[in-house]
Enzyme design. Structure first.
Site, mmCIF file in Angstrom:
data_model
loop_
_atom_site.group_PDB
_atom_site.id
_atom_site.type_symbol
_atom_site.label_atom_id
_atom_site.label_comp_id
_atom_site.label_asym_id
_atom_site.label_seq_id
_atom_site.Cartn_x
_atom_site.Cartn_y
_atom_site.Cartn_z
ATOM 1 N N ALA A 10 0.851 -1.192 0.000
ATOM 2 C CA ALA A 10 0.000 0.000 0.000
ATOM 3 C C ALA A 10 0.880 1.233 0.000
ATOM 4 C CB ALA A 10 -0.907 -0.002 1.226
ATOM 5 N N GLY A 11 0.817 1.983 -1.074
ATOM 6 C CA GLY A 11 1.647 3.180 -1.197
ATOM 7 C C GLY A 11 2.807 2.909 -2.135
ATOM 8 N N GLY A 13 4.983 5.397 -3.356
ATOM 9 C CA GLY A 13 5.870 6.556 -3.412
ATOM 10 C C GLY A 13 7.317 6.074 -3.484
ATOM 11 N N THR A 14 8.229 6.908 -2.988
ATOM 12 C CA THR A 14 9.648 6.570 -3.067
ATOM 13 C C THR A 14 9.946 5.217 -2.436
ATOM 14 O OG1 THR A 14 10.073 8.922 -2.824
ATOM 15 C CG2 THR A 14 11.958 7.466 -2.574
ATOM 16 N N VAL A 15 9.463 5.020 -1.210
ATOM 17 C CA VAL A 15 9.778 3.781 -0.506
ATOM 18 C C VAL A 15 9.063 2.595 -1.148
ATOM 19 C CG1 VAL A 15 9.695 2.558 1.699
ATOM 20 C CG2 VAL A 15 10.233 5.002 1.658
ATOM 21 N N GLY A 16 7.790 2.770 -1.438
ATOM 22 C CA GLY A 16 7.026 1.688 -2.051
ATOM 23 C C GLY A 16 7.657 1.218 -3.358
ATOM 24 N N GLU A 131 10.851 -2.350 11.256
ATOM 25 C CA GLU A 131 12.277 -1.981 11.280
ATOM 26 C C GLU A 131 12.523 -0.652 10.590
ATOM 27 O OE1 GLU A 131 15.305 -1.894 12.698
ATOM 28 O OE2 GLU A 131 15.304 -4.082 12.680
ATOM 29 N N LYS A 207 10.350 8.498 16.745
ATOM 30 C CA LYS A 207 11.254 7.345 16.705
ATOM 31 C C LYS A 207 11.716 6.996 18.112
ATOM 32 C CE LYS A 207 12.718 8.675 12.067
ATOM 33 N NZ LYS A 207 13.640 9.578 11.342
#
Lengths: 442, 442
Positions: A10-11, A13-16, A131, A207
Site C-alpha cells: 500500500a503506497g 511513493g519513493t519507498v514503495g 524496522e 522514533k
C-alpha cells in the site's frame, strides 16, 4: 518449498517503489534464505494509471488500501502510505483484524497507536514489524527486540533525523547559518517545504518513543517526551562547542533514572571523541547501553527509498521464515506503564551562552546567581566585545560581551532558576542560550 | 507458557561463568520476551569441585561434555570450551546428532567445520547459533543473516581483534613501539602469554571466514584467506600514516571482485574521517556494504565475558522463541563454492616505506621501477636523513633517508614487482614496508 508469501503493498511513493524494485532483484535471495518465495500479489495507490517504471505484472490493483488489507489474496500488508490516522491507520487495523501480517515504516502511526496495534497483532497471531520506522536502514528494532534480550538497558540514544544532522554538520563544516543550511537541505530534497516536523524535533520524538518502549519494556508514550528542536542553534554555539571539544547534535535520549524514564529530544553537546559525534550529514546512529554488553553503536543511512526498503525487506523475510516476535519485544500485557521522569530533575552538565552588556558588576551578578542555585562551573569563556546597535529607546550603540559557561553536573531546575534570576537582574541582553551536555563513555 | 528450555553449559571459564550470571539476573526478562522460561539444567567443566561463585543449584554436573550433549536432560547445548577439535568438536557433533540446539562462541571450530556442522543442524532440525563467535557483543551475525536479507553485499570488513586494535591505538596515541604495547596488553590481560594467534591475524581470519560465508552465501573457506599480522608495523609507519591523513588498523576484509571473492587480513591504512578509523582500544566494529541499504557500521565490545554472554543469551532467546534460522543464512545445499580472488590481482592504493642510502641516483632508480611497473604515485614524502651505524663490512656510519610513497590505485602484483626490482637494484636498505590502503566511502 512452502506456498509463496503474498504481499500487498500500500503506497507506491519513493519507498514503495524501492520495495517493489528490491523484491524484483532480490526475491530469489529472500526465498533461498527463508525457504519461502515472496511475491507482490497486490498493490494499492491512489492513481493506478501513473507510470512508475515498475513491473507490477500479476499484481491486483486496489485504489482502497482497506479493501486490499481485507482481501483474501494477500498474507502480508505492507503499509507505506504514512500518517498517523486516515487510510494508513484504517488499513493497518483492517489487515491485523483479518489475520494479515503487517510491515510498516510508519513511525507516526506507531508512536500514537503502537500498543493497541501490537495487541491487535497478538490477538490475531500475526506479526507487526516496523524496522524501517526507526533509523531507516539501521537494524535497531531487531537489535533491541532480539539481540539485547539478555540485557537491562540503562540508556538508548541516537541521531534519528537526517535533516537535522545534515544542517548541523554543514553549519559546523562551513560556518553557515541555520537558515542557509536549511535552504540548502530543502534544495537537495533532504528537508520538506514545511520543515517543522523535522527541525522542531517531532520526527525524532516519534522514533524515540518506539526505542524507549523496546528498550525498557514500557508502553509507548510519545506525549511524554521533552522536545526541543535545532532552530535556536547559532554559528556562535557551534563555534564555541568546537573550541570546548564538543559537537552539537540533535539527540533523542531515553534513560532510566531513579524517578522514572526520561525521554528527551534536544540539541546536545557531545564530546568530539565520542562515536556519536562523528556521525555526519544525513546518516543516523543509535547507541544502546546494556548492563552485560556495554555500549554498542549502530550507524548507517537513516532515510532514502533504498535503505528504507532494505529494512522493509528484512521484516518481510522474518515473516517468510515464520519468526513470530512480539512487536514491542514483549507481549503487550507485559508492558509496564511508562513513568515519566520530570525534565526538571534531569541531571547533567550545561552549556550556557549569555550576551552581557559591558557594565560594571554584570559578571559578578551572573556568577552570584549560579552560585545561589548551587551550580559550580567547569569553565568560563569570555569572548571579545562587540559593538551592537542598541535596542534601548535612544538607539545608542551598546557594547556587549559573549559569556559562555560550562557547568559541572547539576539539575535542569537549578539551571532554569539561575537563568531566570540572571534575566530578572537585567544583566543580560536577549534570551540566554542553554544546551545540555550528554555524558558519554567515549 | 511453554515448558522451560533446558540448557547444558559446557565450559565454565570467563564466558561460561558470565552466561550463568546473566541467566540468573535476566532469566525472567528472557522468559517474558520469548514466552518460555530458560533454565540451566546441566553444566560441564573439568573440575566440579572448584568454587566459581556461581549458584548452580539444580544443575546436573557432567565431567564429560559429550555425555552432557547426548543427555535427555537438556534441549540446548551451549559450547564454551573452545578449540577446533577435541571435546568442543566432539560434543557439538554429539549434541546436533542427538537433536539438541547448539549455541557456541567458538570461531575456530566453525571456521574449520562450520559447513558440516550447519548441515548436521539442518538434518536434525535444530539451530546452530554463534553470535558470540564474531565480534563479541556486536550482533553482526544476526544482522547479516536476517537484517541484510534483501541486499547483495559487495564488501564486509571490520576490526575483529581487540588485542591488535589495542596495540595499534596505543602505538598511535603514545608513540610507543609494538613491543612495549604488546607487553602492556599482556599485563592487562588483553593479550595471551603466547600472542601469536592474535597479532599474526589468525583470530581475525577465523572471524572473517564466517562473515564471508554469511555475506556472500559461500562455503566457509578459512584456508583461502590472505593473512598478514601487525608485527611489522613501526612507529614510523604510524606517524607517517597520521601525517598523510590515515590511521593503521588490522582489518579483515571480504570483497566481491570480478574474479572471485577476496578474503584478506592485513594492516590497513584507513582515512581518519572514516567510521572504522575511530574505533579505538579493544573495541570491534564491522561495516557492511549492501546494494540497497548502503553502508552500515556496527561497533561495540568485541570480547570480555559479559559482552560475549550477551550474544550467547541472544542466541538462546532466539531458540526459546522458536526461530529456526539456517546457521549460515541459507541452507547448506544452497551455499555456493567459494571462488578465491587471487591476492596478486587485488586492486587498491599502497603505502610504501623505503630506507634509502643517500647515494646519487637512488631516488631516480626507485621512481623508474615504479614507472616500469605501471604504478603512478599520488604522493612522495622524503624524510630527514638519519645517521645509522653501517651494516657493511667496515661498520662505517651510513646516511639514510626514509622515502614514503603513496600510490594511486594499482594492483598487488605491480607493487610486488616494483619492490622486487627496487631491492634487486640494491638502492634500498632492509626490507621495504608495504601497507594497503582501503578505499572507504567516508
Amino acid at each position: 518449498m512452502a506456498k509463496a508469501l503474498r504481499l500487498g503493498i500500500a503506497g507506491l511513493g519513493t519507498v514503495g517503489a524501492s520495495v517493489v524494485r528490491l523484491l524484483a532483484k532480490q526475491g530469489n535471495r529472500i526465498a533461498v534464505k527463508t525457504g519461502r518465495a515472496v511475491e507482490v500479489a497486490a498493490v494499492s495507490a491512489r492513481d493506478p494509471s501513473r507510470d512508475r517504471g515498475l513491473d507490477l505484472t500479476g499484481a491486483t490493483w486496489f485504489t482502497d488500501p482497506v479493501e486490499m488489507a481485507k482481501s483474501d489474496g494477500i498474507d502480508v500488508f505492507v503499509e507505506l502510505i504514512g500518517g498517523d490516522n486516515g487510510p494508513a491507520e484504517a488499513s493497518v487495523r483492517a489487515a491485523l483484524e483479518s489475520g494479515k501480517h503487517v510491515v510498516t515504516a510508519n513511525k507516526a502511526l506507531l508512536a500514537k497507536h503502537g500498543v493497541e496495534l501490537a495487541a491487535l497483532a497478538e490477538k490475531n497471531g500475526v506479526n507487526l514489524n516496523y524496522e524501517a520506522a526507526v533509523a531507516g536502514g539501521i537494524p535497531i528494532v531487531k537489535t533491541l527486540r532480539e539481540s539485547m534480550a539478555g540485557n537491562e538497558i540503562a540508556r538508548v540514544y541516537g541521531i534519528l533525523n537526517g535533516t537535522c544532522n545534515y544542517i548541523l554538520t554543514r553549519m559546523e563544516a562551513e560556518g553557515l547559518s541555520f537558515g542557509e543550511c536549511l535552504a540548502d537541505a530543502q534544495r537537495l530534497g533532504y528537508a520538506e517545504a514545511d520543515p517543522t516536523f523535522d527541525i522542531e524535533g517531532f520526527d525524532t520524538a516519534h522514533k524515540l518513543a518506539l526505542l524507549t518502549s523496546l528498550s525498557f519494556g514500557t508502553k509507548i508514550s510519545s506525549d511524554d517526551i521533552y522536545v526541543e528542536g535545532i532552530t535556536s542553534i547559532t554559528t556562535a554555539d557551534i563555534q564555541a562547542a568546537d573550541e570546548l571539544g564538543y559537537r552539537i547534535k540533535l539527540l533523542g535520549v531515553a534513560q532510566r533514572t531513579e524517578t522514572g524514564i526520561e525521554q528527551r529530544v534536544h540539541p546536545t553537546m557531545v564530546p568530539k571523541s565520542s562515536a556519536i559525534a562523528r556521525i555526519d550529514g544525513v546518516l543516523n546512529a543509535v547507541a544502546v547501553d546494556g548492563d552485560f554488553v556495554g555500549e554498542i553503536v549502530l550507524a548507517g543511512p537513516g532515510a532514502g527509498g533504498n535503505a528504507t526498503a532494505s529494512s522493509v525487506a528484512a521484516d518481510i523475510a522474518d515473516i517468510a521464515r515464520g519468526d513470530l516476535s512480539p512487536a514491542l519485544g514483549v507481549p503487550t500485557a507485559e508492558l509496564e506503564d511508562y513513568v515519566r521522569a520530570r525534565m526538571r530533575l534531569h541531571e547533567g552538565g550545561y552549556y550556557i551562552r549569555l550576551s552581557v552588556p559591558d557594565r560594571p558588576g554584570a559578571f559578578a551578578e551572573i556568577a552570584r546567581s549560579m552560585a545561589d542555585a548551587g551550580i559550580s562551573l567547569e569553565s568560563i569563556v569570555q569572548r571579545r566585545r562587540e559593538q551592537i546597535a542598541g535596542d534601548d529607546a535612544e538607539g545608542s550603540p551598546e557594547v556587549r560581551q559573549t559569556v559562555i559557561l560550562i557547568t559541572h553536573e547539576t539539575t535542569e531546575v537549578a539551571v532554569r532558576e539561575a537563568l531566570e534570576a540572571i534575566c530578572a537582574k537585567g544583566v543580560v541582553a536577549g534570551s540566554p542560550q542553554m544546551i545540555r551536555i550528554e555524558k558519554l563513555s567515549s
